[in-house]
Write a protein that holds these residues in place. Structure first.
Motif, short mmCIF file in Angstrom:
data_model
loop_
_atom_site.label_atom_id
_atom_site.label_comp_id
_atom_site.label_asym_id
_atom_site.label_seq_id
_atom_site.Cartn_x
_atom_site.Cartn_y
_atom_site.Cartn_z
N THR A 511 35.82 -34.19 56.29
CA THR A 511 34.79 -33.60 57.13
C THR A 511 35.35 -32.30 57.69
O THR A 511 36.55 -32.02 57.57
CB THR A 511 34.42 -34.51 58.31
N VAL A 512 34.50 -31.49 58.31
CA VAL A 512 34.96 -30.23 58.87
C VAL A 512 35.95 -30.44 60.02
O VAL A 512 36.75 -29.57 60.34
CB VAL A 512 33.76 -29.37 59.34
N THR A 513 35.93 -31.63 60.63
CA THR A 513 36.87 -31.91 61.72
C THR A 513 38.20 -32.45 61.22
O THR A 513 39.08 -32.75 62.01
CB THR A 513 36.28 -32.94 62.71
N GLY A 514 38.35 -32.58 59.90
CA GLY A 514 39.62 -33.03 59.37
C GLY A 514 39.73 -34.53 59.18
O GLY A 514 40.81 -35.04 58.93
N LYS A 515 38.61 -35.24 59.31
CA LYS A 515 38.64 -36.68 59.06
C LYS A 515 38.42 -36.95 57.58
O LYS A 515 37.62 -36.28 56.92
CB LYS A 515 37.54 -37.38 59.87
N VAL A 516 39.13 -37.94 57.08
CA VAL A 516 38.97 -38.32 55.67
C VAL A 516 37.63 -39.02 55.49
O VAL A 516 37.28 -39.92 56.25
CB VAL A 516 40.12 -39.24 55.23
N ARG A 517 36.87 -38.61 54.50
CA ARG A 517 35.55 -39.20 54.24
C ARG A 517 35.70 -40.35 53.25
O ARG A 517 35.55 -40.19 52.04
CB ARG A 517 34.57 -38.15 53.71
N LYS A 518 35.98 -41.52 53.78
CA LYS A 518 36.19 -42.67 52.90
C LYS A 518 34.92 -43.07 52.16
O LYS A 518 34.99 -43.58 51.04
CB LYS A 518 36.74 -43.85 53.70
#
Length: 545
Positions: A511-518
């Motif tokens: 995501t744009v916030t740096g979270k992994v999109r599982k």
């Protein structure tokens, strides 16, 4: 009788009862000549007094244009000083700031503008490959409520400023001041509606636990459109008279390290992937990071080895782990400055001041004994007012007793420290066994050649689900095969926890916030592994968010 998994945050420091504007005014009065905001990309700087003048001029301009208490004002831009100005200007006049993800495209932009009833939209003209002005022009005819568009890079922004200050409206701390759209993994995102009381207090107490004073300088490479930037960053800073440093419009590891060194920042924020990128930057050793004392790591679980390097190589001896969600303003638990490294790498800390947390059985809702896994719930000043104009969706997550059900699996120990073991929807059920990806990820991270690891469940005809590991390798190493991973796990990890599939990538879907999109990883896995037939008979693994 076993102690229950419930904890409340006591504090000698009372909750703030004021609005964001009232608190900001106090900071200006106390720290007027101190630096409040630095934008490294342009070299622009503002003292608290100068920032207040800019905020008031924009607030007056919005008021003169017809924006009133409760009207929605959208902000669509990467990180820049004007974003901060708009945040405080809208709070000044009681407008509700609607944060719009800079990664959105036409379809998502139109949905948010229409769903929130945005009256005025303030936006960058463009950034990198995003033509914001063009997309706005395309959707504007279909957004009936949208009366005014202000482009930050055009004359509209200058014209918005007004020297004729009105009599500011009287506001309540319980008024809504912000709508943040949570990541939608199925259907459209929901607009978490937050009050002055929600986010001002959360920013303040996060800053308290970090030990902030007016001497601190906080480097914020995290996006402002998310709570991490605008609450834990901006509001934590201004409520303590500290300085916000914007290293770049979007995350750049070298720019972040340079900002810390040049501006002598004492605190640095990021999600684990950001710290991984900074530590791996080829020029890392050339930057003087000796000013760093603390910082916040949040957004997703932090691998143990990364935390150790952040403390040892970056000097962030007091770095704090925060846990929360947009709907809780966002932070519910946080590690303390005097917590051991073990606490900071293995837990997300204890409940924050003036908040409550509990762990419940997801099926019947009863609080479980300490040491027993269940769903984490939180209650207190931080819980959102609700999803904007979606009372039915609100009722799905906030119960009659005002507990916010997070959807996260957690365990509370005897000292009240919370460990997040995964998402209820991320849990993999293999042949009736409940498997928690984070445990396996932490183990894979101990492999000397692995830079980062993510584990997801994929559909399987025999077991219902199987494990698939996505790996990022360290530069110069040989990509691991499934067989090599099995050999590494042999005798060290239970056989049913060993990933059946291994996929090596340069980057994870983010995501744009740096979270992994599982959720995206699971969808891709079905195609990569040719599991379309299994996915049709067992859609759980492929569709879970």
């Amino acid at each position: 009788m076993a102690q229950l998994s419930y904890s409340s945050g006591t504090s000698d420091v009372p909750l703030l009862g004021d609005t964001i504007a009232g608190d900001f005014d106090r900071a200006v009065a106390a720290h007027g000549e101190r630096e409040a905001l630095v934008e490294c990309a342009t070299g622009r700087r503002w003292t608290y007094r100068e920032l207040a003048a800019e905020v008031d001029a924009v607030a007056a301009g919005l008021w003169a244009s017809g924006v009133r208490v409760g009207d929605r004002v959208g902000i669509w831009s990467p990180n820049r000083a004007e974003w901060v100005v708009v945040q405080y200007a809208t709070a000044r006049i009681g407008a509700i700031l609607v944060n719009i993800n800079p990664a959105y495209r036409v379809h998502e932009l139109e949905y948010v503008l229409r769903q929130a009833g945005v009256r005025t939209l303030i936006a960058a003209s463009s950034f990198k490959t995003s033509d914001y002005a063009g997309m706005i022009a395309e959707v504007r005819p279909r957004c009936a409520a949208l009366r005014q568009v202000v482009l930050l890079d055009g004359p509209e922004w200058t014209e918005l400023h007004s020297a004729d200050l009105p009599e500011w409206p009287e506001l309540s701390a319980d008024d809504p001041v912000n709508i943040q759209y949570t990541s939608g993994t199925t259907g459209f995102p929901k607009g978490a509606t937050l009050s002055h009381h929600n986010i001002l207090n959360n920013g303040f107490f996060v800053g308290e636990l970090c030990g902030y004073t007016h001497e601190d300088r906080i480097c914020l490479p995290v996006p402002f459109y998310h709570c991490f930037g605008m609450v834990m960053g901006n509001l934590a800073a201004t409520s303590h008279g500290a300085c916000v440093v914007i290293p770049a419009p979007a995350f750049d590891p070298a720019a972040t390290l340079k900002a810390v060194a040049d501006e002598r920042c004492t605190s640095l924020y990021g999600v684990p992937t950001m710290f991984i990128a900074e530590l791996a930057d080829p020029g890392f050793d050339s930057y003087d990071l000796s000013s760093l004392r603390t910082g916040i790591m949040a957004g997703s679980p932090c691998p143990v080895e990364v935390m150790k390097q952040v403390v040892e190589r970056m000097g962030m001896s007091e770095v704090s782990i925060c846990y929360g969600m947009t709907e809780t303003s966002p932070v519910s638990t946080q590690t303390r400055r005097d917590d051991s490294l073990d606490r900071r790498v293995s837990t997300v800390g204890r409940v924050g001041p003036h908040l409550e947390v509990k762990v419940v059985d997801p099926e019947h809702g009863r609080t479980v004994p300490r040491g027993t896994p269940g769903e984490l719930c939180t209650r207190g000043y931080s819980v959102m007012l609700g999803y904007w104009e979606q009372p039915d969706r609100t009722a799905e997550v906030v119960d009659a007793a005002r507990w916010m059900h997070t959807g996260d699996l957690a365990v509370m120990d005897d000292a009240g420290y919370v460990t997040i073991t995964g998402r209820i929807k991320d849990m993999v059920i293999r042949g009736g066994e409940n498997l928690y990806p984070r445990e396996i990820e932490e183990f894979l991270f101990t492999h000397p050649d692995v830079l980062d690891a993510q584990v997801v469940g994929v559909p399987d005809a025999k077991y219902g689900e199987e494990l698939m590991a996505w790996l990022r390798m360290r530069p110069g190493t040989t990509p691991l095969t499934a067989e090599a991973v099995r050999e590494f796990c042999a005798g060290r990890l239970a056989h049913h926890k060993v990933p059946r599939y291994v996929h090596v990538v340069d980057e994870f879907p983010m995501t744009v916030t740096g979270k992994v999109r599982k959720v995206e990883m699971r969808r891709q896995a079905v195609e990569i592994l040719g599991l379309a037939d299994e996915a049709r008979t067992d859609s759980g693994a492929a569709d879970r968010a």
